[in-house]
Design a protein around this motif. Structure first.
Motif, short mmCIF file in Angstrom:
data_model
loop_
_atom_site.label_atom_id
_atom_site.label_comp_id
_atom_site.label_asym_id
_atom_site.label_seq_id
_atom_site.Cartn_x
_atom_site.Cartn_y
_atom_site.Cartn_z
N GLU A 14 0.84 -0.63 0.37
CA GLU A 14 -0.16 -0.53 -0.19
C GLU A 14 0.31 1.08 0.20
N SER A 15 1.37 0.90 0.36
CA SER A 15 2.75 2.18 0.54
C SER A 15 3.26 2.96 -0.38
N THR A 16 3.53 1.81 -1.31
CA THR A 16 4.73 2.03 -2.71
C THR A 16 3.42 1.66 -3.62
N TYR A 17 2.88 1.52 -3.38
CA TYR A 17 1.58 1.68 -4.52
C TYR A 17 1.60 2.51 -5.55
N LEU A 22 3.92 4.02 -11.60
CA LEU A 22 5.08 5.16 -12.77
C LEU A 22 5.73 3.79 -13.47
N VAL A 23 6.40 2.65 -11.93
CA VAL A 23 6.81 1.90 -12.65
C VAL A 23 6.14 0.70 -13.63
N ILE A 24 5.03 -0.12 -13.68
CA ILE A 24 4.40 0.18 -14.61
C ILE A 24 3.72 0.60 -15.52
N GLU A 25 3.53 1.91 -15.57
CA GLU A 25 3.30 2.92 -17.31
C GLU A 25 4.62 2.65 -17.96
N LYS A 26 5.78 2.63 -17.35
CA LYS A 26 7.08 2.84 -18.36
C LYS A 26 6.84 1.55 -19.38
N ALA A 27 6.88 0.25 -18.24
CA ALA A 27 7.39 -0.88 -18.56
C ALA A 27 5.78 -1.02 -19.82
N LYS A 28 4.66 -0.46 -19.64
CA LYS A 28 4.39 -0.48 -21.16
C LYS A 28 3.71 -0.15 -22.25
N ALA A 29 5.50 0.64 -21.96
CA ALA A 29 5.77 1.65 -22.85
C ALA A 29 6.76 0.27 -23.95
N GLY A 36 0.85 -7.61 -16.81
CA GLY A 36 -0.45 -7.84 -16.66
C GLY A 36 -0.53 -6.33 -15.36
N ARG A 37 -1.80 -7.49 -14.74
CA ARG A 37 -2.48 -6.82 -13.80
C ARG A 37 -2.14 -5.76 -12.65
N ALA A 38 -1.80 -4.60 -11.78
CA ALA A 38 -1.28 -4.27 -11.12
C ALA A 38 -2.49 -4.65 -9.88
N HIS A 39 -2.07 -5.85 -8.91
CA HIS A 39 -2.81 -6.72 -8.46
C HIS A 39 -2.73 -5.53 -6.86
N GLN A 40 -4.09 -5.67 -6.28
CA GLN A 40 -3.84 -4.97 -4.90
C GLN A 40 -3.97 -6.29 -4.07
N LEU A 68 16.18 -3.40 -13.50
CA LEU A 68 17.84 -2.64 -12.53
C LEU A 68 18.13 -1.37 -12.59
N GLU A 69 17.57 -0.63 -14.28
CA GLU A 69 17.80 0.79 -14.19
C GLU A 69 15.94 1.76 -14.19
N ASN A 70 14.98 0.70 -14.09
CA ASN A 70 13.67 1.14 -13.03
C ASN A 70 13.16 1.25 -12.56
N ARG A 71 13.18 0.19 -12.23
CA ARG A 71 12.24 -0.40 -10.66
C ARG A 71 12.32 0.81 -9.35
N ASP A 72 12.69 1.90 -9.28
CA ASP A 72 12.97 2.47 -8.66
C ASP A 72 13.30 1.60 -7.02
N GLY A 73 13.36 1.15 -6.30
CA GLY A 73 14.21 0.49 -4.95
C GLY A 73 12.98 -0.52 -4.90
N LEU A 74 12.12 -1.04 -5.43
CA LEU A 74 11.08 -2.40 -5.61
C LEU A 74 11.50 -3.54 -5.76
#
Length: 108
Positions: A14-17, A22-29, A36-40, A68-74
């Protein structure tokens, strides 16, 4: 063992959703993966909320540097797809960030 494809699972909570979205949107490009779906909620063997990135075996060399470059610490858990789910989630794996304990009972 034939690797047919890979899954990369981006983990968040929840705190990093918002960061994960943002990472997921970059991946879609990217034109070489399926996002896949961003599961909550926790899904399958995954111990956190997650989103799956599916890509062909021959794209591993492109995907790993991108993660490595885009995971933003996740945390990212990547595994091969060979048809043996247990081995794919225990031995045919790569981790970025924390190494988490998966819920492997579903494969028994």
């Amino acid at each position: 063992m034939e690797i047919t494809s890979y899954h990369a699972h981006l983990y968040y909570d929840e705190s990093t959703y918002a960061k994960a979205l943002l990472v997921i949107e970059k991946a879609k490009a990217l034109d070489f993966i399926q996002v896949g779906r961003a599961h909550q909620k926790e899904v399958g063997p995954h111990p956190r909320w997650s989103c799956q990135f599916l890509f062909a075996a021959d794209k591993l060399n492109e995907m790993i540097p991108w993660l490595l470059e885009n995971r933003d610490g996740l945390t990212v858990f990547t595994h091969a797809n060979t048809g043996n789910d247990y081995l794919d989630h225990t031995q045919n794996t790569l981790w970025m960030g924390e190494i988490l304990e998966l819920k492997l009972d579903i494969f028994k």
